[in-house]
Scaffold this motif. Structure first.
Motif, PDB file in Angstrom:
ATOM      1  N   TYR A 157       1.263  -0.880   0.452  1.00 43.10           N
ATOM      2  CA  TYR A 157      -0.041   0.111  -0.188  1.00 43.10           C
ATOM      3  C   TYR A 157       0.675   1.235   0.353  1.00 43.10           C
ATOM      4  CZ  TYR A 157      -3.508  -2.960   1.150  1.00 43.10           C
ATOM      5  OH  TYR A 157      -4.270  -3.905   1.246  1.00 43.10           O
ATOM      6  N   VAL A 158       0.238   1.784  -1.046  1.00 43.79           N
ATOM      7  CA  VAL A 158       1.318   3.498  -0.989  1.00 43.79           C
ATOM      8  C   VAL A 158       0.012   4.513  -0.339  1.00 43.79           C
ATOM      9  CG1 VAL A 158       1.042   3.671  -3.494  1.00 43.79           C
ATOM     10  CG2 VAL A 158       2.684   4.728  -2.300  1.00 43.79           C
ATOM     11  N   GLN A 159       0.821   5.528   0.328  1.00 43.56           N
ATOM     12  CA  GLN A 159      -0.124   6.874   0.599  1.00 43.56           C
ATOM     13  C   GLN A 159       0.952   8.046   0.444  1.00 43.56           C
ATOM     14  OE1 GLN A 159      -0.705   5.204   4.928  1.00 43.56           O
ATOM     15  NE2 GLN A 159      -1.652   6.667   3.864  1.00 43.56           N
ATOM     16  N   THR A 160       0.669   9.594   1.031  1.00 44.62           N
ATOM     17  CA  THR A 160       1.398  10.348   0.783  1.00 44.62           C
ATOM     18  C   THR A 160       1.255  10.657   2.303  1.00 44.62           C
ATOM     19  OG1 THR A 160      -0.040  11.546  -0.098  1.00 44.62           O
ATOM     20  CG2 THR A 160       1.462  11.652  -1.800  1.00 44.62           C
ATOM     21  N   ARG A 161       2.268  11.090   3.071  1.00 50.75           N
ATOM     22  CA  ARG A 161       2.424  11.859   4.063  1.00 50.75           C
ATOM     23  C   ARG A 161       3.271  12.677   4.191  1.00 50.75           C
ATOM     24  NH1 ARG A 161       3.341   6.275   8.311  1.00 50.75           N
ATOM     25  NH2 ARG A 161       0.991   5.611   7.638  1.00 50.75           N
ATOM     26  N   ASP A 162       2.982  14.402   4.463  1.00 45.80           N
ATOM     27  CA  ASP A 162       3.883  14.980   4.908  1.00 45.80           C
ATOM     28  C   ASP A 162       4.440  15.112   3.058  1.00 45.80           C
ATOM     29  OD1 ASP A 162       3.500  15.786   7.659  1.00 45.80           O
ATOM     30  OD2 ASP A 162       4.732  14.524   8.223  1.00 45.80           O
ATOM     31  N   LYS A 163       3.847  15.135   2.452  1.00 43.62           N
ATOM     32  CA  LYS A 163       4.567  14.970   1.075  1.00 43.62           C
ATOM     33  C   LYS A 163       5.407  14.090   0.153  1.00 43.62           C
ATOM     34  CE  LYS A 163       3.500  20.397   1.095  1.00 43.62           C
ATOM     35  NZ  LYS A 163       4.240  21.373   0.590  1.00 43.62           N
ATOM     36  N   GLU A 164       5.388  13.066   1.014  1.00 42.03           N
ATOM     37  CA  GLU A 164       6.263  12.309   0.532  1.00 42.03           C
ATOM     38  C   GLU A 164       5.448  11.021   0.682  1.00 42.03           C
ATOM     39  OE1 GLU A 164       9.559  11.284   3.059  1.00 42.03           O
ATOM     40  OE2 GLU A 164      10.639  13.348   3.219  1.00 42.03           O
ATOM     41  N   LYS A 208      -0.474 -11.152   0.257  1.00 40.16           N
ATOM     42  CA  LYS A 208      -0.021 -12.518   0.714  1.00 40.16           C
ATOM     43  C   LYS A 208      -0.724 -12.937  -0.016  1.00 40.16           C
ATOM     44  CE  LYS A 208      -2.253 -12.520   5.471  1.00 40.16           C
ATOM     45  NZ  LYS A 208      -2.793 -13.119   6.254  1.00 40.16           N
ATOM     46  N   GLY A 209      -1.451 -12.644  -1.827  1.00 39.21           N
ATOM     47  CA  GLY A 209      -1.486 -13.708  -2.851  1.00 39.21           C
ATOM     48  C   GLY A 209       0.043 -13.423  -3.755  1.00 39.21           C
ATOM     49  N   LEU A 210       0.913 -12.627  -3.437  1.00 41.97           N
ATOM     50  CA  LEU A 210       2.419 -12.279  -4.700  1.00 41.97           C
ATOM     51  C   LEU A 210       2.479 -13.133  -4.160  1.00 41.97           C
ATOM     52  CD1 LEU A 210       1.339  -8.908  -6.529  1.00 41.97           C
ATOM     53  CD2 LEU A 210       0.336 -11.824  -7.158  1.00 41.97           C
ATOM     54  N   ASN A 211       3.376 -13.220  -2.250  1.00 41.71           N
ATOM     55  CA  ASN A 211       4.356 -13.526  -1.750  1.00 41.71           C
ATOM     56  C   ASN A 211       4.816 -12.480  -1.589  1.00 41.71           C
ATOM     57  OD1 ASN A 211       5.350 -14.752  -0.051  1.00 41.71           O
ATOM     58  ND2 ASN A 211       6.281 -16.152  -1.491  1.00 41.71           N
ATOM     59  N   ALA A 212       4.401 -11.137  -1.409  1.00 38.05           N
ATOM     60  CA  ALA A 212       5.211  -9.623  -1.945  1.00 38.05           C
ATOM     61  C   ALA A 212       5.039  -8.671  -0.590  1.00 38.05           C
ATOM     62  CB  ALA A 212       4.802  -9.529  -2.567  1.00 38.05           C
ATOM     63  N   GLN A 213       5.882  -8.544  -0.407  1.00 37.69           N
ATOM     64  CA  GLN A 213       5.801  -7.424   1.404  1.00 37.69           C
ATOM     65  C   GLN A 213       6.549  -5.836   0.385  1.00 37.69           C
ATOM     66  OE1 GLN A 213       4.683  -7.900   3.635  1.00 37.69           O
ATOM     67  NE2 GLN A 213       3.802  -9.667   2.427  1.00 37.69           N
ATOM     68  N   ALA A 214       6.367  -4.428   1.024  1.00 38.43           N
ATOM     69  CA  ALA A 214       6.634  -3.513   0.609  1.00 38.43           C
ATOM     70  C   ALA A 214       7.981  -3.702   1.254  1.00 38.43           C
ATOM     71  CB  ALA A 214       5.849  -2.475   1.262  1.00 38.43           C
ATOM     72  N   ARG A 215       9.501  -2.223   0.236  1.00 39.16           N
ATOM     73  CA  ARG A 215      10.688  -2.970   1.265  1.00 39.16           C
ATOM     74  C   ARG A 215      10.656  -1.494   1.105  1.00 39.16           C
ATOM     75  NH1 ARG A 215      13.089  -4.681  -4.531  1.00 39.16           N
ATOM     76  NH2 ARG A 215      11.835  -2.801  -5.272  1.00 39.16           N
ATOM     77  N   PRO A 216      11.736  -0.911   2.102  1.00 39.84           N
ATOM     78  CA  PRO A 216      12.446   0.432   2.277  1.00 39.84           C
ATOM     79  C   PRO A 216      12.542   1.387   1.326  1.00 39.84           C
ATOM     80  CG  PRO A 216      13.486  -0.831   3.898  1.00 39.84           C
ATOM     81  CD  PRO A 216      12.304  -2.398   2.913  1.00 39.84           C
TER      82      PRO A 216
END
Length: 79
Positions: free
Chosen positions: A41-48, A56-64
């Motif tokens: 998931y992606v969102q903006t916080r303080d313009k970033e 789970k379905g893609l077996n993938a996680q957010a990375r730094p």
């Protein structure tokens, strides 16, 4: 919003951002790229951009590094 970062045919990361009502797996089926690098998931916080969670379905996680990849794509969409 949700996102998936794919590896394109040249090995570059390609982010795809889409509405939350679409499943990660459904979006993945629409893309021609073979390798999923990350998803979440992606969102903006303080313009970033801030990325979190995963799929789970893609077996993938957010990375730094995902937020930076997405930000660079907005700065230079044709790259």
């Amino acid at each position: 919003m949700k996102y998936i970062i794919f590896e394109d045919f040249s090995g570059a990361p390609i982010p795809v951002i889409f509405p939350g009502r679409i499943n990660h797996a459904d979006m993945r089926e629409q893309m021609p790229y073979t390798r999923v690098l990350s998803a979440g998931y992606v969102q903006t916080r303080d313009k970033e951009f801030v990325c979190h969670g995963g799929s789970k379905g893609l077996n993938a996680q957010a990375r730094p590094e995902d937020a930076e990849i997405i930000a660079r794509r907005f700065e230079n969409p044709d790259a």
